[in-house]
Design an enzyme around this catalytic site. Structure first.
Site, PDB file in Angstrom:
ATOM      1  N   ARG A  52     -12.818 -29.442   8.953  1.00 18.76           N
ATOM      2  CA  ARG A  52     -12.722 -30.636   9.386  1.00 18.76           C
ATOM      3  C   ARG A  52     -13.613 -31.080   7.449  1.00 18.76           C
ATOM      4  NH1 ARG A  52     -14.551 -34.504  14.155  1.00 18.76           N
ATOM      5  NH2 ARG A  52     -16.816 -34.463  12.864  1.00 18.76           N
ATOM      6  N   LYS A 151     -14.126 -38.317   7.569  1.00 16.85           N
ATOM      7  CA  LYS A 151     -16.013 -38.222   8.153  1.00 16.85           C
ATOM      8  C   LYS A 151     -16.042 -39.274   6.548  1.00 16.85           C
ATOM      9  CE  LYS A 151     -19.147 -37.296  11.307  1.00 16.85           C
ATOM     10  NZ  LYS A 151     -19.452 -38.260  12.208  1.00 16.85           N
ATOM     11  N   GLU A 184     -11.617 -45.392  19.375  1.00 18.55           N
ATOM     12  CA  GLU A 184     -12.900 -44.529  19.419  1.00 18.55           C
ATOM     13  C   GLU A 184     -14.143 -45.555  19.508  1.00 18.55           C
ATOM     14  OE1 GLU A 184     -13.877 -41.833  16.614  1.00 18.55           O
ATOM     15  OE2 GLU A 184     -12.744 -43.339  15.328  1.00 18.55           O
TER      16      GLU A 184
HETATM   17  N1  PMP Z   1     -15.903 -40.878  16.460  1.00 20.59           N
HETATM   18  C1  PMP Z   1     -17.100 -40.883  15.388  1.00 20.59           C
HETATM   19  C2  PMP Z   1     -16.160 -42.560  14.350  1.00 20.59           C
HETATM   20  C3  PMP Z   1     -17.974 -40.143  14.838  1.00 20.59           C
HETATM   21  O1  PMP Z   1     -18.431 -40.734  14.112  1.00 20.59           O
HETATM   22  C4  PMP Z   1     -18.000 -38.794  15.962  1.00 20.59           C
HETATM   23  C5  PMP Z   1     -18.846 -38.037  15.364  1.00 20.59           C
HETATM   24  N2  PMP Z   1     -20.358 -38.020  15.117  1.00 20.59           N
HETATM   25  C6  PMP Z   1     -16.688 -38.944  16.262  1.00 20.59           C
HETATM   26  C7  PMP Z   1     -16.011 -39.553  16.915  1.00 20.59           C
HETATM   27  C8  PMP Z   1     -17.119 -37.227  17.445  1.00 20.59           C
HETATM   28  O2  PMP Z   1     -16.543 -36.366  16.485  1.00 20.59           O
HETATM   29  P1  PMP Z   1     -17.062 -34.925  16.930  1.00 20.59           P
HETATM   30  O3  PMP Z   1     -16.845 -34.113  18.411  1.00 20.59           O
HETATM   31  O4  PMP Z   1     -16.832 -33.921  16.514  1.00 20.59           O
HETATM   32  O5  PMP Z   1     -19.212 -35.096  17.011  1.00 20.59           O
END
Ligand code: PMP
Length: 291
Positions: A52, A151, A184
């Site tokens: 990612r 990210k 989200e």
């Molecule tokens: N959405 C956002 C905005 C995030 O920063 C994160 C990670 N902290 C997630 C969702 C969850 O992603 P992951 O399961 O890969 O940690």
């Protein structure tokens, strides 16, 4: 736990772990990062996180200074040097040093940092009783402006919503997209259960495609839980039977209140509890060994 930080090929003690003020990550948030977790001496989903990070880097035309394999070794090495078993790992890839202008291609070499820190988790009480959240008034970045799929080091959009959460005395805030659909949370993905169907917003809703989210989807499919990836609104949240959030740090967190509305019977739901248990089994059995 020691606190040794990897910066561009060297290890530094925490007090000496410094980056130039001319680094574009600092000046403009020009870069990408990851949040990875180690459980009992094993790094969970390390390849997925590195993939990612490389996809984000590709999207912003940032050339990583190391290969994926090298980055994997550096992350494992930094964990070893810190002598950790359970940890939160933060690789940061930034554009590197340049002048004050915006042109990213004037920076000759990207910077790469790995911080290994202790885990800061939600209180255990939240996993048994559920968490309260609000719906933020701050809208999630448009995929046409700053795609949430990347990210990126620019998390101000999420921080604005987090400020709303903190001011409302809750841990998380749900963010809607420009069309009013649920996207989200500030640092977690979101799932609802309605009439036995597990539902989560699709990538097109404007989300970071969470690695925990992907694992939860696999758990649902494997166990015959009806699953849909589709758009839903704030109203659907209010009347959901169950809600939970997913993230590397959070794992699977039950939500029992949204904007003061009680969700279901006010306790973590059956599907939520099942998925949390299955997810925890995975984190115990899989992972890249640190030693
Ligand atoms: N959405 C956002 C905005 C995030 O920063 C994160 C990670 N902290 C997630 C969702 C969850 O992603 P992951 O399961 O890969 O940690």
């Amino acid at each position: 736990m020691g606190n040794v930080v990897f910066i561009n090929g060297e290890f530094y003690e925490k007090e000496d772990a410094k980056i130039s003020v001319f680094d574009k990550g600092f000046l403009y948030g020009d870069g990408v990062f990851e949040g990875i977790r180690a459980y009992d001496g094993k790094i969970f989903k390390l390849d997925e996180h590195i993939d990612r990070m490389f996809e984000g880097a590709k999207a912003i035309m940032l050339e990583p200074p190391y290969t994926k394999q090298e980055i994997k070794s550096i992350i494992i090495d930094t964990c070893r040097k810190n002598d950790v078993k359970d940890a939160y790992i933060r690789p940061v890839l930034s554009r590197g040093i340049g002048d004050l202008g915006l042109n990213p291609f004037l920076s000759k070499k990207a910077s790469f940092v790995v911080i290994v820190d202790k885990l800061v988790m939600y209180p255990e009480e939240i996993y048994t009783n559920g968490m309260s959240v609000i719906v933020a008034s701050t809208v999630r970045n448009s995929t046409n402006a700053l795609p949430p799929m990347i990210k990126s080091l620019n998390y101000l959009n999420n921080i604005l919503a987090k400020i709303e959460a903190v001011n409302a005395d809750v841990f998380e805030a749900v963010m809607l997209n420009e069309d009013g659909f649920v996207a989200e949370c500030t640092g977690d993905n979101i799932f609802i259960v309605k009439n036995g169907v597990l539902i989560t917003p699709p990538k097109e809703a404007g989300i970071l495609v969470g690695i925990t989210r992907n694992e939860v989807i696999k758990i649902a499919k494997k166990n015959g839980i009806p699953f849909e990836e589709r758009l839903f609104s704030k109203m659907d949240l209010y009347v959901a039977d169950e809600i939970f959030l997913t993230g590397t740090g959070a794992e699977v967190v039950p939500v029992t209140k949204v904007d003061k509305r009680t969700i279901g019977d006010g306790k973590p739901g059956k599907i939520t509890t099942f998925i949390l248990e299955e997810y925890r089994k995975l984190t115990k059995s899989e992972g890249v060994p640190i030693r």
